[in-house]
Design a protein around this motif. Structure first.
Motif, PDB file in Angstrom:
ATOM      1  N   VAL A  40      12.330   3.917 -23.594  1.00 19.30           N
ATOM      2  CA  VAL A  40      13.012   5.181 -23.879  1.00 19.30           C
ATOM      3  C   VAL A  40      13.566   5.749 -22.576  1.00 19.30           C
ATOM      4  N   LEU A  41      14.754   6.291 -22.654  1.00 19.79           N
ATOM      5  CA  LEU A  41      15.336   6.987 -21.509  1.00 19.79           C
ATOM      6  C   LEU A  41      15.447   8.471 -21.841  1.00 19.79           C
ATOM      7  N   VAL A  42      14.805   9.302 -21.037  1.00 23.60           N
ATOM      8  CA  VAL A  42      14.974  10.753 -21.177  1.00 23.60           C
ATOM      9  C   VAL A  42      15.559  11.249 -19.856  1.00 23.60           C
ATOM     10  N   ALA A  43      16.783  11.724 -19.901  1.00 20.49           N
ATOM     11  CA  ALA A  43      17.497  12.090 -18.681  1.00 20.49           C
ATOM     12  C   ALA A  43      17.106  13.487 -18.210  1.00 20.49           C
ATOM     13  N   GLN A  44      17.523  13.830 -16.987  1.00 20.05           N
ATOM     14  CA  GLN A  44      17.296  15.191 -16.495  1.00 20.05           C
ATOM     15  C   GLN A  44      18.008  16.175 -17.415  1.00 20.05           C
ATOM     16  N   ARG A  45      17.417  17.352 -17.528  1.00 18.07           N
ATOM     17  CA  ARG A  45      17.950  18.440 -18.359  1.00 18.07           C
ATOM     18  C   ARG A  45      17.932  18.120 -19.857  1.00 18.07           C
ATOM     19  N   GLU A  51      10.843  18.901 -27.819  1.00 16.73           N
ATOM     20  CA  GLU A  51       9.783  19.771 -28.326  1.00 16.73           C
ATOM     21  C   GLU A  51       9.375  19.255 -29.695  1.00 16.73           C
ATOM     22  N   ASN A  52       8.129  18.895 -29.819  1.00 15.14           N
ATOM     23  CA  ASN A  52       7.643  18.293 -31.057  1.00 15.14           C
ATOM     24  C   ASN A  52       8.607  17.184 -31.492  1.00 15.14           C
ATOM     25  N   ALA A  53       8.884  16.296 -30.547  1.00 23.17           N
ATOM     26  CA  ALA A  53       9.870  15.238 -30.771  1.00 23.17           C
ATOM     27  C   ALA A  53       9.160  13.893 -30.774  1.00 23.17           C
ATOM     28  N   ASP A  54       9.566  13.043 -31.680  1.00 24.73           N
ATOM     29  CA  ASP A  54       8.991  11.702 -31.758  1.00 24.73           C
ATOM     30  C   ASP A  54      10.108  10.711 -31.448  1.00 24.73           C
ATOM     31  N   LEU A  55      10.040  10.101 -30.255  1.00 24.22           N
ATOM     32  CA  LEU A  55      11.105   9.184 -29.839  1.00 24.22           C
ATOM     33  C   LEU A  55      10.615   7.750 -29.987  1.00 24.22           C
ATOM     34  N   GLY A  56      11.168   7.045 -30.951  1.00 24.12           N
ATOM     35  CA  GLY A  56      10.772   5.659 -31.188  1.00 24.12           C
ATOM     36  C   GLY A  56      11.291   4.730 -30.105  1.00 24.12           C
ATOM     37  N   LYS A  57      10.856   3.488 -30.204  1.00 21.71           N
ATOM     38  CA  LYS A  57      11.219   2.477 -29.209  1.00 21.71           C
ATOM     39  C   LYS A  57      12.731   2.403 -29.004  1.00 21.71           C
ATOM     40  N   GLY A  58      13.143   2.408 -27.751  1.00 24.54           N
ATOM     41  CA  GLY A  58      14.555   2.226 -27.430  1.00 24.54           C
ATOM     42  C   GLY A  58      15.428   3.427 -27.747  1.00 24.54           C
ATOM     43  N   ILE A 104      27.974   1.203 -29.408  1.00 24.11           N
ATOM     44  CA  ILE A 104      26.581   1.644 -29.551  1.00 24.11           C
ATOM     45  C   ILE A 104      25.642   0.579 -28.990  1.00 24.11           C
ATOM     46  N   GLU A 105      25.933  -0.689 -29.313  1.00 22.55           N
ATOM     47  CA  GLU A 105      25.093  -1.771 -28.783  1.00 22.55           C
ATOM     48  C   GLU A 105      25.130  -1.801 -27.254  1.00 22.55           C
ATOM     49  N   HIS A 106      26.321  -1.573 -26.703  1.00 19.13           N
ATOM     50  CA  HIS A 106      26.464  -1.516 -25.251  1.00 19.13           C
ATOM     51  C   HIS A 106      25.615  -0.410 -24.645  1.00 19.13           C
ATOM     52  N   ILE A 107      25.659   0.751 -25.290  1.00 17.97           N
ATOM     53  CA  ILE A 107      24.900   1.895 -24.766  1.00 17.97           C
ATOM     54  C   ILE A 107      23.407   1.590 -24.808  1.00 17.97           C
ATOM     55  N   LEU A 108      22.955   1.023 -25.938  1.00 16.55           N
ATOM     56  CA  LEU A 108      21.531   0.686 -26.050  1.00 16.55           C
ATOM     57  C   LEU A 108      21.129  -0.309 -24.965  1.00 16.55           C
ATOM     58  N   LEU A 109      22.008  -1.289 -24.747  1.00 18.74           N
ATOM     59  CA  LEU A 109      21.742  -2.296 -23.720  1.00 18.74           C
ATOM     60  C   LEU A 109      21.690  -1.639 -22.334  1.00 18.74           C
ATOM     61  N   ASP A 110      22.696  -0.816 -22.028  1.00 21.21           N
ATOM     62  CA  ASP A 110      22.734  -0.128 -20.731  1.00 21.21           C
ATOM     63  C   ASP A 110      21.499   0.741 -20.527  1.00 21.21           C
ATOM     64  N   ASN A 111      21.040   1.350 -21.605  1.00 20.03           N
ATOM     65  CA  ASN A 111      19.895   2.256 -21.482  1.00 20.03           C
ATOM     66  C   ASN A 111      18.560   1.521 -21.405  1.00 20.03           C
ATOM     67  N   GLY A 112      18.589   0.212 -21.590  1.00 17.14           N
ATOM     68  CA  GLY A 112      17.339  -0.550 -21.498  1.00 17.14           C
ATOM     69  C   GLY A 112      16.540  -0.551 -22.785  1.00 17.14           C
ATOM     70  N   ALA A 113      17.179  -0.243 -23.903  1.00 19.38           N
ATOM     71  CA  ALA A 113      16.459  -0.180 -25.184  1.00 19.38           C
ATOM     72  C   ALA A 113      15.909  -1.546 -25.585  1.00 19.38           C
ATOM     73  N   GLN A 166      13.666  -9.240 -19.189  1.00 16.94           N
ATOM     74  CA  GLN A 166      15.123  -9.200 -19.167  1.00 16.94           C
ATOM     75  C   GLN A 166      15.654  -7.975 -19.912  1.00 16.94           C
ATOM     76  N   LYS A 167      16.974  -7.800 -19.829  1.00 21.61           N
ATOM     77  CA  LYS A 167      17.661  -6.679 -20.470  1.00 21.61           C
ATOM     78  C   LYS A 167      17.168  -5.335 -19.942  1.00 21.61           C
ATOM     79  N   ARG A 168      16.992  -5.305 -18.648  1.00 26.73           N
ATOM     80  CA  ARG A 168      16.600  -4.102 -17.941  1.00 26.73           C
ATOM     81  C   ARG A 168      17.761  -3.100 -17.963  1.00 26.73           C
ATOM     82  N   GLY A 169      17.465  -1.821 -18.169  1.00 25.73           N
ATOM     83  CA  GLY A 169      18.524  -0.809 -18.185  1.00 25.73           C
ATOM     84  C   GLY A 169      18.046   0.485 -17.550  1.00 25.73           C
ATOM     85  N   HIS A 170      18.735   1.580 -17.852  1.00 26.46           N
ATOM     86  CA  HIS A 170      18.397   2.861 -17.221  1.00 26.46           C
ATOM     87  C   HIS A 170      16.937   3.249 -17.452  1.00 26.46           C
TER      88      HIS A 170
END
Lengths: 476, 476
Positions: B279-284, B288-295, B423-432, B438-442
């Motif tokens: 999961v990538l959580v950026a600055q800012r 709150e009561n958030a459930d972030l699944g894999k990737g 969308i696939e590109h973004i997921l890949l870039d983000n490391g999802a 392999q497939k290391r990302g942000h």
């Protein structure tokens, strides 16, 4: 971390090469100086003000915990919790009197640190060497904790803990723990631990030698265990209070300091403390139940605990005073450790001078009369009598004298006059005499410092090193 | 502060000169954008990592509250609480496919901001303009709060609040509040508030226009009062939670995040939040009561409140989701505002695409079926029906169609394919999709960022401006 380790080895080789006549192996000192984790744990910081020129350059260095003000260039060096305060550097256009000569500065002076490893060291003032006034250089040098490098350009030097080099150009020297040297220049010399040595050409020479065994109780040093003894124990007991002020970006104190006073936001101020006007409290000073009268100051690594400074007092870098009263214009030199207790308080009369590296650790109440000079190790009235003299009496000596472990040569009058002149200079520089308009000094100009926080690489081969940075005023 | 005021006037003149065909007077916007005190109140910060090249240059600029990562040069500009995240910049030696051409990079790309005033703006991705691939330039531009500049080189532009420029080179344009433009290039055009405009050569064109009155309730903007409406009210209600994480130097969270997850230390994480791996959580970002699944990811200015992201979700910059469930691979575009409530929850099926700048503000429970595209303003089932289409049905359109306020031209199939590819590109870039090797990302490379804190002059003519700084890797 590979590059940081390479850098440590490189600095070791440089220092050892300079000190080869002493068959020096600084590697043990350097390797044991800090756990490797400490290089990542602490941020470095630098101050931005409109009162001082800004010109920072940091290249291939580890700066964890260190602080920088004004013009400093640091290359291939390790500075740990070290203060490099350039607020007294010579400015372009100013004329300085150094070594009996008038020197017009054609450019702003800059502190240059190269291939050096400084631990909890204070670097301040300006280079007093007339031969190279533009650069205040510290090269190929290792400094153990709580050393002071004050107005001294040095090349090839190992400074023991709590050692002070003051207004002295130093080449290829070993300075023992708790030794104080103010001789103008010195080279290829090993200075004994606990020597207090002031020499001014043929005018005078002051030399006190601490008794070896007694000094060991206060400061001792070996490559394996690092610094030990009562001085460092005293500091360690208060260390945690610094943590909380370093943890926050902006530290807002609830108390209101005078408009003419600079209370650094990286100073610890604890209960019962009162701070008057024209006071300078530097970063890493510690105040606890302290009463600082008008024009008093507390420099880096000063501790003022359960004590009253009655006004216009200088507490030089690293000076500590506990359960004591310091009369008006009383002066306490570098790294002095003056410890009274509730049962055995210490009283220092007005205009008295406590020499740098004096240790007073009272067994009974002690009273230093006004206008006296004290030095060396003083724990009881006998030692006070042995290690003190009235300024008047000292001024009458013009052929030298011995008193206890002190050997004095030359003119006592010149010594006293020069000392008093210097104290007045320090008070002036610190802004103690600011009248609301004129005689502005550090106490006024050290306000409104914006602190910038910089961090090292936390991963990869550069781990522990900082990126290369250039920070200057710009043309805007 | 004199120099800062001069700089503001200079930027105003530059922007107005570029936009003279619109008879633009940006001075009111620029002058009222921020109280002058805000230029001193906030520090700027930049990240140091070993994963990204480091090359910061800041000259004659005000940077209060802004964040920088990787290669950014900022000159004669005012960036307020703006994120310039250069972690996707093109690197030397890489080959990029831009505008149908292969481009080999001979040097690392650099973001260059010049004579611009960006308020709470996000700058990310890389310059997609094949004509000048080495520099991602933002020149003579004013951006109101919460604009996104994403992969878009721009020269002479006024961006309204919550406007987004995406993968589009822009010259001399006015982009209205909450308008989204992804057209490759655009010049000398005024884009209406609430236009959502995607155009890809002759392949397809998607154009939705928000109803003017309804949009005003969510985003409105005038030079005097600044940004108003429900979007900014939502943000302001949560503002104070950011204060405490900005106040401390090191923010240590008690929870343990996955080793493959990057939870930025400048993100707010409040009670009941669960964060899975990759999961990538950026600055800012605000959780709150958030459930972030894999990737899953939450980019800058994202708010995820009382919601569940079931995995491999993209929450693009500025997207907000409240009382909602987002099915696996569900995508939410830039600045979308998706607000369910306990009484009227929102459910978004798997593989569904919420277009950038969609506003869903539920009056009753709403269910978006899987594999659907939704856009525009949706408050009830009628509006959902009007502003949605299944991806399958959309793919069958090849002559264009109108549906409600949407005008679609060209190939629906190409549109869907390109969107899914991105969308696939973004997921890949983000490391999802990181598998531990392999497939290391942000999400993996955004860990271990060391944050450096820089401050402006607090006094003197440069008050509010930052010193000139150059920070780079060095040769060590």
């Amino acid at each position: 971390m590979r590059q940081l380790k390479q850098l440590m080895e490189e600095i070791t080789r440089r220092v050892d090469t300079n000190l080869r006549e002493f068959d020096m192996d600084s590697s043990n000192y350097i390797r044991s100086a800090l756990p490797m984790s400490h290089f990542m744990r602490f941020y470095a910081f630098y101050g931005i003000t409109s009162n001082h020129p800004i010109d920072f350059h940091f290249g291939r260095s580890s700066l964890a915990g260190s602080y920088f003000l004004s013009r400093c260039h640091v290359n291939s060096s390790i500075l740990h919790k070290t203060d490099v305060r350039g607020d007294e550097l010579k400015r372009r256009g100013q004329v300085f009197h150094l070594g009996g000569r008038e020197i017009l500065m054609h450019q702003d002076e800059c502190i240059r640190v190269q291939h050096s490893f400084l631990v909890k060291t204070l670097v301040h003032s300006y280079n007093h060497d007339p031969e190279f006034p533009e650069f205040y250089s510290i090269v190929n040098t290792f400094a153990a904790p709580y050393a002071n490098i004050h107005g001294s350009a040095i090349r090839g030097c190992l400074l023991g803990p709590f050692a002070t080099l003051d207004l002295t150009t130093v080449h290829d020297c070993m300075i023992g723990p708790f030794a104080y040297v103010q001789t103008g220049q010195i080279s290829h010399t090993a200075v004994e631990p606990g020597s207090v040595w002031i020499e001014h050409g043929s005018d005078f020479r002051f030399h006190y030698q601490f008794p070896k065994d007694a000094l060991q109780e206060y400061v001792r040093y070996d490559a394996k265990r690092g610094v030990q003894g009562r001085l460092v124990a005293f500091i360690r007991q208060r260390k945690r209070h610094f943590q909380e002020i370093f943890d926050v970006v902006h530290f807002n104190r609830s108390d209101n300091t005078h408009r003419s006073t600079a209370l650094n936001r990286y100073a610890v101020v604890r209960g019962g403390t009162r701070i008057s006007e024209n006071v300078l409290v530097a970063q890493r000073a510690y105040l606890e139940n302290a009463d600082l009268g008008k024009g008093a100051n507390a420099q880096e690594n000063c501790y003022i605990v359960d004590s009253c400074l009655q006004g216009f007092n200088v507490m030089a870098h690293g000076a500590k005073i506990i359960h004591a009263r310091l009369g008006e214009k009383g002066f306490v030199g570098f790294n002095a450790f003056l410890r009274g207790s509730p049962q055995a308080p210490l009283d220092i009369g007005h205009h008295s001078i406590v020499m740098p590296h004096t240790i007073i650790d009272t067994e009974t109440a002690l009273q230093i009369p006004p206008e006296h000079l004290v030095w060396g190790l003083i724990r009881n009235p006998q030692e006070l009598a042995e290690n003190s003299i009235s300024l008047e009496k000292l001024s009458q000596h013009n052929q030298g004298f011995r008193q206890g472990r002190l050997v004095f040569d030359g003119s006592g009058k010149t010594f006293v006059e020069q000392f008093q002149k210097r104290i007045e200079h320090i008070l002036l520089d610190n802004g103690a005499y600011f009248d609301g308009r004129q005689k502005r000094g550090h106490a006024q100009q050290g306000q409104n410092i914006a602190f910038n926080i910089i961090q090292p690489y936390t991963t990869g081969p550069r781990r522990g090193l900082f990126p290369t940075m250039n920070i200057h005023e710009g043309t805007g």
